[in-house]
Design an enzyme around this catalytic site. Structure first.
Site, short mmCIF file in Angstrom:
data_model
loop_
_atom_site.label_atom_id
_atom_site.label_comp_id
_atom_site.label_asym_id
_atom_site.label_seq_id
_atom_site.Cartn_x
_atom_site.Cartn_y
_atom_site.Cartn_z
N ASP A 249 -19.26 48.04 15.20
CA ASP A 249 -19.41 48.44 14.95
C ASP A 249 -18.50 49.72 14.13
OD1 ASP A 249 -21.38 49.88 13.04
OD2 ASP A 249 -23.02 49.03 14.20
N HIS A 277 -16.81 47.57 11.14
CA HIS A 277 -17.65 47.93 10.10
C HIS A 277 -16.44 48.86 9.21
CE1 HIS A 277 -21.71 45.94 11.87
NE2 HIS A 277 -20.22 45.26 11.75
#
Length: 402
Positions: A249, A277
């Site tokens: 993430d 991310h």
């Protein structure tokens, strides 16, 4: 600064980063230099038994300014359930030693049967290591903390990461433990330690003043959902430096929540990000001020430099500086997105004073500048931003100044 074979090639000025002490780029109001590990109050030796009570007792009995040292004995692994760091006390994990979380959901539950399940709450687990209302506490390496996120739980038929995947399918929330949770604390330090396989977020610094992560390595598979690297939340005076972060993430996510303190004075300096991310602000952006990101290499992140929010969580973001950033194999090198998850609400993004300087993306990507929900057209300044000729731009209600 340039990118070469996945390694840094720095100019002479950046070649002196070993002397770094609160760089001229810094937004952290503290004077920050490379931490030094405290001396130990006691040394524990690893064996094959579960060591939760032994470690916690040693931490509780340790004097302020000292550390409990975990060293190899008949084993190099300490198996433990949740631990709590007292104020002024640190944990020091020796070279080659691993502090490993037990893979048992019941050990982490904060209410009967609350952890290791999927529901609408998602708050049923204690973190592996918690520090609350501490001053000058920390976690030091060069050892490793392993959350065992991908290992099947002894009291379940699935792993922590399986639960996260199941929650996504069912549009619910997984109850899985964070690795390190720091609440309402001052001057917390993470130094020269490796964090792997967290069931959930790796490090959260919440409602605090003064946090340093230096030479911290975070490595968790890109497929492990909701495994943010380091998340400063409603806090101030943060430095993340000389660290290497790969997750499933956000590599770093800076957040500010409604009804809580603003997040301000953040320095992200001399780091390398792998899978993840990206370097994110949001999606909770209800007061983020004075953020500096300088000397960052990103390889294989889905996003590069990103500010994200929507009507449910938006607010003021002001004074963000990105400089000396090199990206490779990053799908979206720059993202300004006010419609991140298309959630409804009455909050309006008010984002201003955002500068990108000396930014290079070496492979094809898409720049997304979406100010659809913004209070007014968002102005961003871009100086010496270099993209490949086949890269594309998507712009809506955003003005780019040069």
């Amino acid at each position: 600064m340039e990118y070469q074979s996945g390694k840094r090639v720095l100019s002479l000025s950046l070649g002196l980063i070993g002397l770094f002490s609160a760089s001229a780029f810094a937004s952290d109001s503290r004077t920050v230099s490379e931490p030094k590990a405290p001396s130990s109050c006691t040394v524990l030796k690893a064996d094959s038994s579960t060591a939760t009570s032994t470690i916690q007792k040693a931490l509780n009995n340790c004097g302020q300014g000292k550390a409990v040292k975990l060293s190899a004995g008949s084993s190099s692994v300490f198996l433990s359930g949740p631990l709590s760091l007292p104020s002024g006390v640190s944990l020091l994990i020796d070279k080659g030693v691993t502090l490993r979380a037990v893979n048992n959901a019941k050990s982490f539950e904060n209410a009967p049967s609350s952890c290791g399940v999927v529901d609408t709450n998602g708050k049923g687990c204690d973190a592996f290591i918690t520090a609350t209302s501490t001053t000058n506490s920390g976690i030091y390496g060069p050892g490793t903390i392993d959350g065992q996120g991908g290992v099947k739980l002894q009291d379940k038929k699935v792993s922590w990461w399986d639960l996260a995947a199941d929650a996504k399918v069912k549009k619910l929330k997984q109850n899985t433990p964070r690795l390190i949770q720091i609440n309402k604390s001052k001057n917390f330090t993470l130094y020269n330690v490796s964090l792997i396989n967290s069931p959930n977020f790796h490090v959260v610094f919440s409602d605090g003043d003064g946090f340093t992560a230096w030479k911290t390595t975070i490595k968790t598979p890109s497929t492990a959902r909701n495994t943010d690297g380091i998340d400063p939340m409603s806090s101030k005076n943060i430095t993340i430096a000389h660290s290497n972060i790969s997750t499933g993430d956000d590599n770093v996510a800076i957040k500010a929540y409604k009804g809580r303190s603003e997040t301000r004075n953040i320095s992200i300096l001399h780091n390398e990000f792998g899978t993840g991310h990206g370097m994110s602000i949001g999606s909770e952006t209800m007061g983020v001020y004075n953020v500096t990101v300088d000397d960052l290499i990103m390889t294989g992140t889905t996003n590069g430099l990103r500010i994200k929010s929507d009507k449910s969580a938006a607010g003021v973001v002001n004074g963000v500086r990105y400089s000396n950033v090199v990206m490779k194999n990053v799908a979206k090198p720059i993202v300004i997105d006010t419609v991140y998850e298309k959630k409804e609400g009455s909050n309006v993004p008010d984002w201003s004073d955002i500068t990108f300087k000396d930014i290079t993306s070496q492979t094809k990507g898409v720049v997304v500048l979406n100010g659809e929900n913004a209070k007014k057209p968002i102005e961003v300044t871009m100086k010496n931003v270099k993209l490949t000729s086949d890269s594309t731009w998507q712009i809506k209600n955003v003005t780019v100044k040069k």
